[in-house]
Design a protein around this motif. Sequence first.
Motif, PDB file in Angstrom:
ATOM      1  N   GLN A  35      -1.727  19.780  15.318  1.00 29.82           N
ATOM      2  CA  GLN A  35      -1.557  20.900  14.390  1.00 29.82           C
ATOM      3  C   GLN A  35      -1.924  22.219  15.093  1.00 29.82           C
ATOM      4  O   GLN A  35      -1.323  22.565  16.102  1.00 29.82           O
ATOM      5  CB  GLN A  35      -2.372  20.649  13.124  1.00 29.82           C
ATOM      6  CG  GLN A  35      -1.898  19.438  12.350  1.00 29.82           C
ATOM      7  CD  GLN A  35      -2.713  19.126  11.119  1.00 29.82           C
ATOM      8  OE1 GLN A  35      -3.323  20.000  10.512  1.00 29.82           O
ATOM      9  NE2 GLN A  35      -2.736  17.864  10.729  1.00 29.82           N
ATOM     10  N   ASP A  36      -2.929  22.941  14.593  1.00 25.89           N
ATOM     11  CA  ASP A  36      -3.328  24.200  15.240  1.00 25.89           C
ATOM     12  C   ASP A  36      -4.666  24.048  15.960  1.00 25.89           C
ATOM     13  O   ASP A  36      -5.358  25.042  16.214  1.00 25.89           O
ATOM     14  CB  ASP A  36      -3.397  25.335  14.218  1.00 25.89           C
ATOM     15  CG  ASP A  36      -4.492  25.126  13.178  1.00 25.89           C
ATOM     16  OD1 ASP A  36      -4.947  23.963  13.012  1.00 25.89           O
ATOM     17  OD2 ASP A  36      -4.900  26.104  12.529  1.00 25.89           O
ATOM     18  N   LEU A  49       2.965  19.234  15.589  1.00 28.74           N
ATOM     19  CA  LEU A  49       2.665  20.195  14.535  1.00 28.74           C
ATOM     20  C   LEU A  49       2.155  19.537  13.259  1.00 28.74           C
ATOM     21  O   LEU A  49       1.452  20.166  12.471  1.00 28.74           O
ATOM     22  CB  LEU A  49       3.914  21.021  14.219  1.00 28.74           C
ATOM     23  CG  LEU A  49       3.700  22.346  13.491  1.00 28.74           C
ATOM     24  CD1 LEU A  49       2.793  23.263  14.295  1.00 28.74           C
ATOM     25  CD2 LEU A  49       5.039  23.031  13.229  1.00 28.74           C
ATOM     26  N   TYR A  50       2.484  18.252  13.052  1.00 28.99           N
ATOM     27  CA  TYR A  50       2.102  17.592  11.803  1.00 28.99           C
ATOM     28  C   TYR A  50       1.109  16.456  12.025  1.00 28.99           C
ATOM     29  O   TYR A  50       0.664  15.839  11.062  1.00 28.99           O
ATOM     30  CB  TYR A  50       3.356  17.035  11.109  1.00 28.99           C
ATOM     31  CG  TYR A  50       4.481  18.037  11.012  1.00 28.99           C
ATOM     32  CD1 TYR A  50       4.433  19.070  10.087  1.00 28.99           C
ATOM     33  CD2 TYR A  50       5.586  17.960  11.867  1.00 28.99           C
ATOM     34  CE1 TYR A  50       5.462  20.003  10.011  1.00 28.99           C
ATOM     35  CE2 TYR A  50       6.614  18.884  11.792  1.00 28.99           C
ATOM     36  CZ  TYR A  50       6.545  19.910  10.868  1.00 28.99           C
ATOM     37  OH  TYR A  50       7.554  20.839  10.788  1.00 28.99           O
ATOM     38  N   ARG A  51       0.778  16.155  13.264  1.00 27.12           N
ATOM     39  CA  ARG A  51      -0.056  14.979  13.517  1.00 27.12           C
ATOM     40  C   ARG A  51      -1.491  15.186  13.047  1.00 27.12           C
ATOM     41  O   ARG A  51      -2.044  16.296  13.096  1.00 27.12           O
ATOM     42  CB  ARG A  51      -0.033  14.565  14.981  1.00 27.12           C
ATOM     43  CG  ARG A  51      -0.785  15.429  15.941  1.00 27.12           C
ATOM     44  CD  ARG A  51      -1.187  14.675  17.218  1.00 27.12           C
ATOM     45  NE  ARG A  51      -0.087  14.277  18.065  1.00 27.12           N
ATOM     46  CZ  ARG A  51      -0.237  13.470  19.124  1.00 27.12           C
ATOM     47  NH1 ARG A  51      -1.438  13.006  19.445  1.00 27.12           N
ATOM     48  NH2 ARG A  51       0.791  13.145  19.869  1.00 27.12           N
ATOM     49  N   ALA A  52      -2.102  14.095  12.602  1.00 28.19           N
ATOM     50  CA  ALA A  52      -3.506  14.114  12.236  1.00 28.19           C
ATOM     51  C   ALA A  52      -4.357  14.139  13.501  1.00 28.19           C
ATOM     52  O   ALA A  52      -3.869  13.888  14.613  1.00 28.19           O
ATOM     53  CB  ALA A  52      -3.831  12.874  11.407  1.00 28.19           C
ATOM     54  N   ASP A  53      -5.617  14.437  13.320  1.00 30.20           N
ATOM     55  CA  ASP A  53      -6.567  14.408  14.436  1.00 30.20           C
ATOM     56  C   ASP A  53      -6.532  13.032  15.094  1.00 30.20           C
ATOM     57  O   ASP A  53      -6.177  12.025  14.463  1.00 30.20           O
ATOM     58  CB  ASP A  53      -7.974  14.693  13.904  1.00 30.20           C
ATOM     59  CG  ASP A  53      -9.002  14.905  15.004  1.00 30.20           C
ATOM     60  OD1 ASP A  53      -8.623  14.908  16.195  1.00 30.20           O
ATOM     61  OD2 ASP A  53     -10.185  15.077  14.667  1.00 30.20           O
ATOM     62  N   HIS A  54      -6.908  12.977  16.363  1.00 30.17           N
ATOM     63  CA  HIS A  54      -7.023  11.689  17.021  1.00 30.17           C
ATOM     64  C   HIS A  54      -7.932  10.789  16.181  1.00 30.17           C
ATOM     65  O   HIS A  54      -8.927  11.247  15.613  1.00 30.17           O
ATOM     66  CB  HIS A  54      -7.600  11.871  18.429  1.00 30.17           C
ATOM     67  CG  HIS A  54      -6.699  12.690  19.311  1.00 30.17           C
ATOM     68  ND1 HIS A  54      -6.897  14.044  19.526  1.00 30.17           N
ATOM     69  CD2 HIS A  54      -5.575  12.355  19.998  1.00 30.17           C
ATOM     70  CE1 HIS A  54      -5.945  14.496  20.329  1.00 30.17           C
ATOM     71  NE2 HIS A  54      -5.126  13.504  20.619  1.00 30.17           N
ATOM     72  N   VAL A  55      -7.568   9.531  16.088  1.00 29.38           N
ATOM     73  CA  VAL A  55      -8.249   8.612  15.178  1.00 29.38           C
ATOM     74  C   VAL A  55      -9.753   8.599  15.426  1.00 29.38           C
ATOM     75  O   VAL A  55     -10.558   8.546  14.494  1.00 29.38           O
ATOM     76  CB  VAL A  55      -7.655   7.195  15.312  1.00 29.38           C
ATOM     77  CG1 VAL A  55      -8.471   6.192  14.512  1.00 29.38           C
ATOM     78  CG2 VAL A  55      -6.205   7.200  14.825  1.00 29.38           C
ATOM     79  N   ILE A  56     -10.144   8.645  16.693  1.00 19.76           N
ATOM     80  CA  ILE A  56     -11.560   8.791  17.043  1.00 19.76           C
ATOM     81  C   ILE A  56     -11.746  10.197  17.594  1.00 19.76           C
ATOM     82  O   ILE A  56     -11.357  10.483  18.722  1.00 19.76           O
ATOM     83  CB  ILE A  56     -11.994   7.753  18.093  1.00 19.76           C
ATOM     84  CG1 ILE A  56     -11.753   6.342  17.572  1.00 19.76           C
ATOM     85  CG2 ILE A  56     -13.450   7.940  18.477  1.00 19.76           C
ATOM     86  CD1 ILE A  56     -11.997   5.259  18.589  1.00 19.76           C
ATOM     87  N   PRO A  57     -12.321  11.116  16.816  1.00 15.96           N
ATOM     88  CA  PRO A  57     -12.509  12.486  17.306  1.00 15.96           C
ATOM     89  C   PRO A  57     -13.423  12.528  18.528  1.00 15.96           C
ATOM     90  O   PRO A  57     -14.336  11.696  18.672  1.00 15.96           O
ATOM     91  CB  PRO A  57     -13.155  13.196  16.107  1.00 15.96           C
ATOM     92  CG  PRO A  57     -12.772  12.376  14.920  1.00 15.96           C
ATOM     93  CD  PRO A  57     -12.742  10.970  15.415  1.00 15.96           C
ATOM     94  N   GLU A  58     -13.173  13.493  19.392  1.00 11.84           N
ATOM     95  CA  GLU A  58     -13.957  13.592  20.630  1.00 11.84           C
ATOM     96  C   GLU A  58     -15.446  13.801  20.366  1.00 11.84           C
ATOM     97  O   GLU A  58     -16.285  13.406  21.177  1.00 11.84           O
ATOM     98  CB  GLU A  58     -13.429  14.762  21.477  1.00 11.84           C
ATOM     99  CG  GLU A  58     -12.036  14.570  22.026  1.00 11.84           C
ATOM    100  CD  GLU A  58     -10.950  14.908  21.023  1.00 11.84           C
ATOM    101  OE1 GLU A  58      -9.772  14.750  21.378  1.00 11.84           O
ATOM    102  OE2 GLU A  58     -11.276  15.312  19.875  1.00 11.84           O
ATOM    103  N   ALA A  59     -15.778  14.436  19.262  1.00 12.12           N
ATOM    104  CA  ALA A  59     -17.174  14.735  18.966  1.00 12.12           C
ATOM    105  C   ALA A  59     -17.961  13.521  18.474  1.00 12.12           C
ATOM    106  O   ALA A  59     -19.179  13.585  18.314  1.00 12.12           O
ATOM    107  CB  ALA A  59     -17.263  15.841  17.920  1.00 12.12           C
ATOM    108  N   MET A  76       1.225  10.619  13.154  1.00 15.44           N
ATOM    109  CA  MET A  76       1.704  11.544  14.174  1.00 15.44           C
ATOM    110  C   MET A  76       2.828  12.421  13.622  1.00 15.44           C
ATOM    111  O   MET A  76       2.933  13.589  13.978  1.00 15.44           O
ATOM    112  CB  MET A  76       2.195  10.789  15.407  1.00 15.44           C
ATOM    113  CG  MET A  76       2.547  11.681  16.582  1.00 15.44           C
ATOM    114  SD  MET A  76       3.105  10.793  18.040  1.00 15.44           S
ATOM    115  CE  MET A  76       1.620   9.954  18.559  1.00 15.44           C
ATOM    116  N   LEU A  77       3.647  11.875  12.757  1.00 16.06           N
ATOM    117  CA  LEU A  77       4.808  12.603  12.238  1.00 16.06           C
ATOM    118  C   LEU A  77       4.523  13.361  10.955  1.00 16.06           C
ATOM    119  O   LEU A  77       5.218  14.344  10.648  1.00 16.06           O
ATOM    120  CB  LEU A  77       5.968  11.632  11.987  1.00 16.06           C
ATOM    121  CG  LEU A  77       6.503  10.859  13.186  1.00 16.06           C
ATOM    122  CD1 LEU A  77       7.667   9.968  12.754  1.00 16.06           C
ATOM    123  CD2 LEU A  77       6.938  11.789  14.300  1.00 16.06           C
TER     124      LEU A  77
END
Length: 831
Positions: free
Chosen positions: A283-284, A357-367, A413-414
């Motif tokens: 996304q952004d 542009l429409y994908r959700a965050d990575h399933v396991i966030p880096e943080a 992702m879509l």
Amino acid sequence: MDRRSFLRNSGFWTASVALGGLAACGSNEDSPATPAPQPATGSNWQFPQSVASGDPRADGILLWTRVIPASADAVASAPGAGDFSIRLIVTAADNAALIGTTIALTGALAVDSNIAVYARYDHTLRNKVSGLKANTEYFYQFVAGDIRSRVGRFRTAPAAGADVAELRFAFITCQDWTVNHWAGFESLANENIDFVVHLGDYIYETVGEAFQSGAVETRHDALVLPDGAFKSGTSGAKYATTLADYRYLYKKYRTDRRLQALHERMPFIATWDDHEFSDDCWQDAETYDNGTYDAGTGTGDNTHQTDRRRSANRAWFEFMPADVAYDETTTSFSNVRIYRDLPFGKLAHFVVTDERLYRADHVIPEATPGTGGTPLGSVGARYFVPADMIAAAEASKMSKVAAGSDSLAPVSMLGTTQRDWWKKTMSASPATWKLWCNEVSLLRMGLDGTAAVATLLSLLSVGTLTTNITTAAGTLGGDVAQASALVAATTAGADKTVATTAAAAIAAAIGASGDPVAAATSAGLTTTQANLAVTAYRASAAASGASAQATAGAQVIAFGYMKPDIIAKGAASSFVGGLAGALAPYFTRFLLNCDQWDGYNAERKHLMAHLKTNSIRNVVGLTGDLHSFHAGTVSDDFDATGAGTPVMVDFVTAGMSSDSWFKYFTDATTGSLLSTLVFSPLSVAVSGVGTIDINFNVFDYTLQRSAPTLDQLAEQARLPIRRALGAKGVTEADLDAKTNEALATLKSTPAFSGNLLGLATQLASLNSNPWIKHMVSDAQGYSLVTLKPDGMSCVFRQLNPLVGTTAPTTAVASSTSFTVARDVVAVTRVS
């Protein structure tokens, strides 16, 4: 927002209708024409980025150019030039000899229009031409005052429902200005094709990153962002952050004459990936840092940069010849829709997706904190991710979605709307071949960490075992085979005295054509110990020379006993020893890249189930992103018994110039034990040159490549050696001879013909991803497709490396061809 609403809110769109010669400026077909600015006059004009076309349809095309005063800098904006209009002419008359020249077109005109050029769009224009004839070659040219642009060419698509005997096109990706060379564009421009599919990373938003520090051709000078932001602190790498930055990159990239020539000769069907905005973005949100973690909710988030995303969107829209919808009035970052489809008669249907542009965050966030309490970072969240961990995280996110809502939304992702569009488009397509223009790989790329570590430790033990065998042979009158049996037995737990007696018994039994296993057990060995000792004895005895005999025996012990023991016991195996603590996290199954579809597995399964359930056949993914060549099949469920049922094919093309996937893993593992699974350092002496050093690629065998012959192994070293020789100053005229000399030397070296061949063989035995039928992770290049009603072929063109800092005269080093038969989900290599 639908397409017409998008267009209604866009001031940057013009149209020309063939035969009538009318130009409508502004919003859409239903709006009155907006009066054009005054025409450009005189000779003070230039077209510094030449011309381009995109999205061929049966009745038209999208045409593009940028025009500024001749006195202005080619890559700087020129707001003082104001607004003006220029002329567009299009003809079906044969002007092939004029492509790339500024000579005036000849022949009857299909289009003759005045087109507005606005300063607020950096003097770029996008004109949609309609009313043209289907499956027809046209030539076009822009005219500003007395100055003409170069001549461009395009072919319209076949009419809907038309029978098409053949379609030829290329697909490309990843063209970093700052590393390697762009000779591939010149080669591609001379291929017999009708258009190019560009799968993203047309530009790279960063300047001075570590991965951009390699050699580059001298004709590409340093990039200097007008604004830019430092990635870390107040020095080092910068990234594009403003509209001026992103515009600068497109303009600078498009000044390369080879890329211009390709655009002049071929229409593009383009999508984007991450680097058109920010590396591994969603996304952004950028992912340069780990973002934040909320301990209360157990969730993480990255830094969102809406204005930066909007700038990236606008620059892409301004500079890419794509017939897409854009809304400059909204404040949302989702102000452009680039997913779309393009039919080519009854033969082919191109389905272009947007996977950023429409994908959700990575399933396991880096943080997300790891076991040590610190953020996982990209390793553990996007790369080298434990398969069980990401599966559990995905299931957890989906379980929290309210009943009746889209359960895939938090792991998509879509996005919901685009996914539904994709399914409907695939279901409704009447075309024989459905070509999915897909940014990131659909192929599962996993690694059994336990088997990999077992192989690694076994490999590392060969040297010690060889020394032990050599030492033992000194006490046995130089009998290396008998020493191999002795060391094998003791390694398997036998008492040394018993093992010594058993080794002698084995030798005697074999000499008398008796049963050596029975002799060894009679001497006191267990059946397991006896079988291992006999196998080691036979392998050693079959080798020629004491050194080779000792190595052969050591390999039997390492891979016949130690490796199975480590696989069975994991970190508890005695052969792991003091490394147990360091290696314990690796005794699991990993997914190597969860920024691609492996990280969005639930949605991939959903899409593949749709294809399977609805018997949608002949779906082929055209994929970029990965900087390597891959070919294989995509299953409905890679986690099912037998890895599921193959439902489509995926071809992944290497980057045109970007450093390879292998190079990234080499840099990441240098200095660690895991490097043995990725590369093997080699030194080769070459007459008149000296010693050259390369990192030989074994990563392909770790992931999926068949065990090689010695000749195949040597051939794999050809391009790395060529690159190293070029860096040493060897001229292109001498490269082949010197490369062949180095390869002959390598093949005669025991470290290569014995140790490295054995290493590749052992890594290949992992059989990590059997659905991948071909893989070359250390490559640059492009791919060609020939499509026919009864089947398709795909050719991977691998490029020669730089010659010092000069692009090679002969761009293509090798070609590898594959076929896919109609209604058969399989990839067959033919050459």
